[in-house]
Motif scaffolding. Structure first.
Motif, PDB file in Angstrom:
ATOM      1  N   UNK A 117     -26.382  24.012  -4.964  1.00 43.92           N
ATOM      2  CA  UNK A 117     -26.880  24.910  -5.862  1.00 43.92           C
ATOM      3  C   UNK A 117     -26.658  25.936  -5.057  1.00 43.92           C
ATOM      4  N   UNK A 118     -27.071  27.418  -5.931  1.00 42.97           N
ATOM      5  CA  UNK A 118     -27.696  28.872  -5.585  1.00 42.97           C
ATOM      6  C   UNK A 118     -28.690  28.497  -4.551  1.00 42.97           C
ATOM      7  N   UNK A 119     -29.303  28.850  -3.350  1.00 41.22           N
ATOM      8  CA  UNK A 119     -30.156  28.641  -2.465  1.00 41.22           C
ATOM      9  C   UNK A 119     -30.552  26.996  -2.419  1.00 41.22           C
ATOM     10  N   UNK A 120     -29.837  26.542  -2.510  1.00 46.01           N
ATOM     11  CA  UNK A 120     -30.157  24.981  -2.098  1.00 46.01           C
ATOM     12  C   UNK A 120     -29.158  24.365  -0.845  1.00 46.01           C
ATOM     13  N   UNK A 121     -29.503  23.058  -0.496  1.00 47.23           N
ATOM     14  CA  UNK A 121     -29.071  22.444   0.219  1.00 47.23           C
ATOM     15  C   UNK A 121     -26.938  22.192  -0.304  1.00 47.23           C
ATOM     16  N   UNK A 122     -26.881  22.050   0.090  1.00 49.36           N
ATOM     17  CA  UNK A 122     -25.345  20.884  -0.035  1.00 49.36           C
ATOM     18  C   UNK A 122     -25.710  19.297  -0.112  1.00 49.36           C
ATOM     19  N   UNK A 139     -27.753  20.088 -13.259  1.00 49.42           N
ATOM     20  CA  UNK A 139     -26.306  19.916 -12.238  1.00 49.42           C
ATOM     21  C   UNK A 139     -25.439  20.922 -11.881  1.00 49.42           C
ATOM     22  N   UNK A 140     -25.778  22.117 -12.638  1.00 47.38           N
ATOM     23  CA  UNK A 140     -25.572  23.730 -12.030  1.00 47.38           C
ATOM     24  C   UNK A 140     -25.102  23.271 -10.805  1.00 47.38           C
ATOM     25  N   UNK A 141     -23.598  23.617  -9.904  1.00 46.94           N
ATOM     26  CA  UNK A 141     -23.853  23.468  -9.117  1.00 46.94           C
ATOM     27  C   UNK A 141     -21.971  24.329  -8.999  1.00 46.94           C
ATOM     28  N   UNK A 142     -22.005  24.278  -7.888  1.00 42.56           N
ATOM     29  CA  UNK A 142     -20.243  24.633  -7.211  1.00 42.56           C
ATOM     30  C   UNK A 142     -19.918  22.322  -6.390  1.00 42.56           C
ATOM     31  N   UNK A 143     -19.210  22.471  -6.945  1.00 41.74           N
ATOM     32  CA  UNK A 143     -18.640  20.355  -6.108  1.00 41.74           C
ATOM     33  C   UNK A 143     -17.845  21.353  -5.269  1.00 41.74           C
ATOM     34  N   UNK A 144     -18.062  19.269  -4.739  1.00 45.09           N
ATOM     35  CA  UNK A 144     -17.066  20.403  -3.269  1.00 45.09           C
ATOM     36  C   UNK A 144     -16.505  18.977  -3.039  1.00 45.09           C
ATOM     37  N   UNK A 145     -15.252  18.135  -3.550  1.00 47.13           N
ATOM     38  CA  UNK A 145     -14.896  16.992  -2.602  1.00 47.13           C
ATOM     39  C   UNK A 145     -14.591  16.610  -1.254  1.00 47.13           C
ATOM     40  N   UNK A 146     -15.016  15.328  -0.645  1.00 44.82           N
ATOM     41  CA  UNK A 146     -14.642  15.444   0.807  1.00 44.82           C
ATOM     42  C   UNK A 146     -14.300  14.247   1.238  1.00 44.82           C
TER      43      UNK A 146
END
Length: 125
Positions: free
Chosen positions: A40-45, A89-96
């Motif tokens: 999320x903006x301003x937060x850690x992954x 839950x709003x955020x950019x979601x990444x798979x890894x």
């Protein structure tokens, strides 16, 4: 070279559902730990969930009971079913992807060698 491409993000209202997908290509190893992270903006992954080669799953405390991680090996696709969504839950979601059979230490982003470009999830109240 492993490539990961996410899709399925979007905007939903509180209580809604979304299913994220991550298509993988270029595999050279038979065993991978696959994970979902969000930022999320301003937060850690933050680690959201992970699934290992044998299908064992792990979840972050904030999503347990609401999110389900799964994979379809035939389609080389990782999924994240997100239910009962909340504004937090709003955020950019990444798979890894990590080239190991197990997901020990799954919530640590440094474990993963390959990352997708991300897909945005926005939950409105």
């Amino acid at each position: 070279q492993v490539q990961l491409v996410e899709s399925g993000g979007g905007s939903v209202q509180t209580g809604g559902s979304l299913r994220l997908s991550c298509v993988a290509s270029g595999y050279t190893y038979p065993s991978y730990c696959m994970g979902w992270f969000r930022q999320a903006p301003g937060k850690e992954r933050e680690g959201v969930a992970a699934i290992d080669t044998d299908g064992n799953t792990s979840y972050g405390d904030s999503v347990k009971g609401r999110f389900i991680i799964s994979k379809d090996m035939a389609k080389n696709t990782l999924y994240l079913q997100m239910n009962s969504l909340k504004p937090e839950d709003t955020a950019m979601y990444y798979c890894a992807a990590d080239r190991s059979r197990t997901c020990m230490g799954w919530a640590h982003e440094e474990k993963y060698s390959y990352w997708g470009q991300g897909t945005q999830v926005t939950v409105s109240s």
